[in-house]
Design an enzyme around this catalytic site. Structure first.
Site, short mmCIF file in Angstrom:
data_model
loop_
_atom_site.label_atom_id
_atom_site.label_comp_id
_atom_site.label_asym_id
_atom_site.label_seq_id
_atom_site.Cartn_x
_atom_site.Cartn_y
_atom_site.Cartn_z
N ASN A 139 0.82 -1.22 0.00
CA ASN A 139 0.00 0.00 0.00
C ASN A 139 0.85 1.26 0.00
O ASN A 139 0.57 2.22 -0.73
CB ASN A 139 -0.92 0.00 1.22
N GLU A 174 -5.94 -7.99 5.60
CA GLU A 174 -5.21 -8.86 4.68
C GLU A 174 -5.17 -10.29 5.19
O GLU A 174 -4.28 -11.06 4.85
CB GLU A 174 -3.79 -8.34 4.47
#
Length: 283
Positions: A139, A174
């Protein structure tokens, strides 16, 4: 007719409807939260409005929880519209909006059912928890849109490599879980080893398209044979502990926890632990 009606009336209709929604449907005491036992519907006549025109407005402005009824026409299309909205809302409450996988609510319910099934039939069920390694770096380096793409592709790969009757869920940012029915710890570990090998082969392009990068996952696996009474959180805790060991071992690997039954029985009897492990796992 629909487009003309929307163009002529959208502004005033929306102003009125949205003000009603803000006034009556945002309090913790009514409608959205369903806290109070009593409720009241408010009727607003819309001359010239058709169901098709309403569906466009509802979709664009988040009004799908409003119910429409015809004044002098067949009610069946409206009832079907309500049915489709309810089906969509039901789907959304049980699925992760990004990946389409089952969410944590469904995961916990199915795990509880699988534990009960295992207790009745003395059959194995395994639980694997997978966590994407170094996802924050993805990210931070490539942006959240690329991170979402990684999660979607990873979810798709896990689903495609799981059996139809196993449950794959996204249970955290995640973090994914797989409930593997009818499989003990040894075969579950083999399945996860193969899955992690395929995850390593995934490739993603950087946002500018000039480079490629890959990902890896760590996994923790445990199993249960229905020989002792347990709660779902106990199975989850054991898989989490194994996942933590995989992270500490350098990531990108599978770690197993002894079957929950084995741990409980070992504490209760004097049979040698290695003999029990062979009986439970075949190793």
């Amino acid at each position: 007719m629909n487009a003309e009606y929307i163009a002529e009336n959208e502004s005033c209709l929306l102003e009125e409807m949205l003000s009603i929604r803000d006034l009556f449907c945002t309090s913790d005491q009514i409608v959205n939260g369903m806290v109070q036992q009593k409720a009241m519907g408010i009727l607003r006549l819309c001359p010239g409005m058709t169901l098709e025109a309403w569906e466009i407005l509802a979709q664009q402005h988040g009004l799908n929880d409003w119910i429409t009824v015809p004044v002098d026409e067949d009610a069946l299309p409206h009832l079907r519209h309500v049915q489709s909205v309810l089906a969509k809302l039901s789907y959304e409450t049980e699925h992760d909006p990004l990946t389409g996988l089952s969410n944590r609510r469904v995961f916990e319910r199915i795990l509880d059912q699988e534990i009960e099934r295992s207790q009745r039939g003395k059959t194995s069920v395994s639980l694997a928890i997978l966590d994407l390694d170094n996802f924050k770096a993805v990210n931070d380096t490539y942006g959240h849109l690329k991170g979402d793409e990684v999660l979607i592709d990873l979810a798709d790969l896990i689903s495609r490599n799981s059996r139809r009757y196993d449950l794959v869920s996204r249970i955290g940012g995640e973090e994914f879980a797989v409930i593997i029915s009818g499989v003990g710890i040894f075969k579950a570990e083999q399945m996860l080893d193969r899955l992690l090998a395929q995850i390593r082969e995934l490739e993603f392009s950087t946002p500018d398209g000039t480079e490629k990068f890959g990902i890896s996952c760590s996994a923790g696996v445990t199993s249960y044979k229905g020989l002792v009474e347990i709660k779902p959180h106990e199975l989850i805790d054991e898989a989490d502990k194994a996942l933590y060991e995989a992270k500490n071992a350098g990531k990108d690997c599978v770690m197993t926890a002894d079957p929950v039954d084995l741990q409980a029985v070992t504490k209760q009897t004097l049979v040698h632990a290695n003999e029990k492990k062979f009986l439970f796992t075949g190793k």
